[in-house]
Scaffold this motif. Structure first.
Motif, PDB file in Angstrom:
ATOM      1  N   GLY A 296       3.930   5.825  -5.412  1.00 20.59           N
ATOM      2  CA  GLY A 296       3.887   5.900  -6.877  1.00 20.59           C
ATOM      3  C   GLY A 296       2.872   6.919  -7.351  1.00 20.59           C
ATOM      4  O   GLY A 296       3.145   7.712  -8.260  1.00 20.59           O
ATOM      5  N   PHE A 297       1.696   6.922  -6.727  1.00 18.34           N
ATOM      6  CA  PHE A 297       0.665   7.886  -7.075  1.00 18.34           C
ATOM      7  C   PHE A 297       1.129   9.300  -6.747  1.00 18.34           C
ATOM      8  O   PHE A 297       0.965  10.229  -7.541  1.00 18.34           O
ATOM      9  CB  PHE A 297      -0.634   7.560  -6.324  1.00 18.34           C
TER      10      PHE A 297
ATOM     11  N   VAL B  82       0.841  -1.196   0.000  1.00 21.05           N
ATOM     12  CA  VAL B  82       0.000   0.000   0.000  1.00 21.05           C
ATOM     13  C   VAL B  82       0.886   1.260   0.000  1.00 21.05           C
ATOM     14  O   VAL B  82       0.610   2.234  -0.719  1.00 21.05           O
ATOM     15  CB  VAL B  82      -0.962  -0.007   1.215  1.00 21.05           C
ATOM     16  N   ILE B  83       1.963   1.244   0.794  1.00 23.48           N
ATOM     17  CA  ILE B  83       2.876   2.387   0.834  1.00 23.48           C
ATOM     18  C   ILE B  83       3.482   2.631  -0.544  1.00 23.48           C
ATOM     19  O   ILE B  83       3.559   3.771  -1.015  1.00 23.48           O
ATOM     20  CB  ILE B  83       3.960   2.180   1.911  1.00 23.48           C
ATOM     21  N   PHE B  84       3.930   1.557  -1.218  1.00 21.52           N
ATOM     22  CA  PHE B  84       4.502   1.715  -2.554  1.00 21.52           C
ATOM     23  C   PHE B  84       3.480   2.257  -3.551  1.00 21.52           C
ATOM     24  O   PHE B  84       3.810   3.086  -4.399  1.00 21.52           O
ATOM     25  CB  PHE B  84       5.105   0.397  -3.063  1.00 21.52           C
ATOM     26  N   VAL B  85       2.255   1.816  -3.473  1.00 17.68           N
ATOM     27  CA  VAL B  85       1.208   2.322  -4.366  1.00 17.68           C
ATOM     28  C   VAL B  85       0.975   3.811  -4.103  1.00 17.68           C
ATOM     29  O   VAL B  85       0.877   4.611  -5.034  1.00 17.68           O
ATOM     30  CB  VAL B  85      -0.104   1.508  -4.193  1.00 17.68           C
ATOM     31  N   ILE B  86       0.905   4.188  -2.834  1.00 22.29           N
ATOM     32  CA  ILE B  86       0.689   5.596  -2.485  1.00 22.29           C
ATOM     33  C   ILE B  86       1.869   6.446  -2.953  1.00 22.29           C
ATOM     34  O   ILE B  86       1.689   7.524  -3.518  1.00 22.29           O
ATOM     35  CB  ILE B  86       0.459   5.758  -0.960  1.00 22.29           C
TER      36      ILE B  86
ATOM     37  N   THR C 217       3.102  14.653  -8.209  1.00 23.03           N
ATOM     38  CA  THR C 217       4.140  15.664  -8.003  1.00 23.03           C
ATOM     39  C   THR C 217       4.794  16.034  -9.322  1.00 23.03           C
ATOM     40  O   THR C 217       4.997  17.218  -9.609  1.00 23.03           O
ATOM     41  CB  THR C 217       5.199  15.154  -7.010  1.00 23.03           C
ATOM     42  N   ASN C 218       5.126  15.046 -10.138  1.00 20.46           N
ATOM     43  CA  ASN C 218       5.734  15.329 -11.440  1.00 20.46           C
ATOM     44  C   ASN C 218       4.806  16.162 -12.315  1.00 20.46           C
ATOM     45  O   ASN C 218       5.240  17.069 -13.020  1.00 20.46           O
ATOM     46  CB  ASN C 218       6.118  14.031 -12.157  1.00 20.46           C
TER      47      ASN C 218
END
Length: 194
Positions: A30-31, A24-28, A36-37
């Motif tokens: 990534g989003f 879940v942390i990695f998904v958040i 941000t980009n």
């Protein structure tokens, strides 16, 4: 034995829960990174638009001598060239004679290539256009061997009456943009109108 099995099951469940939390942390992350980009790109585009908007007042506009001096001071310390072509610096002695691109002027701010010193003033022999029908001049900024730009921040000649560099406050000047060979706006040329 039953206690050992329960302890093993608890460890397995804990590991699964930790794995789910990490996923879940990695998904958040990534989003968040994508958002941000996108935000950075939007801010950069806005800054580019604002950077170009500063030249809107100097694109094919007629300005007074006072506005010319103010514009030169506005761009002070920035990588922007300002060329001032007064009737005296262009050698116009007959009233009503129209200026041509090849006529000389004086350079302030960032210096353009092919400038020379004329009694302490930085002189540019003439302006050129890539294509005759262009509404802007094409000239590159001068850089030293180490890549740094050269500047002329001595503006006093603009206010010395009786000299070819003098900008009469009530005179009318046509402001035209200067672009380098890549199409980037690098300055403004102010040409006194007869």
């Amino acid at each position: 034995m039953e206690g050992e099995l329960g302890s093993g099951a608890r460890i397995a469940i804990a590991l699964i829960v930790i794995g789910v939390i990490i996923s879940v942390i990695f998904v958040i992350l990534g989003f968040t990174r994508g958002t941000t980009n996108q935000g950075i790109t939007t801010v950069q585009n806005s800054m580019d638009s604002m950077s170009l908007a500063q030249f809107d007042d100097y694109d094919q506009k007629i300005l007074s001598g006072t506005q010319v001096i103010s514009a030169i001071k506005l761009f002070e310390g920035r990588p922007v060239a300002a060329i001032v072509r007064t009737t005296a610096s262009m050698g116009i002695t007959t009233p009503g004679t129209l200026p041509t691109d090849g006529m000389a002027g004086y350079s302030y701010g960032a210096l353009l290539e092919n400038t020379t010193s004329d009694n302490g003033n930085i002189r540019l022999g003439g302006m050129n256009r890539e294509v005759n029908s262009d509404s802007f001049f094409t000239h590159d900024i001068e850089t030293e061997d180490n890549g740094n730009m050269r500047f002329n921040t001595v503006y006093l000649p603009l206010t010395r009456s009786g000299t070819p560099t003098f900008v009469r406050p009530t005179a009318k000047f046509l402001a035209q943009l200067i672009k380098d060979t890549t199409g980037t706006i690098v300055g403004v040329c102010f040409t006194q109108q007869p």
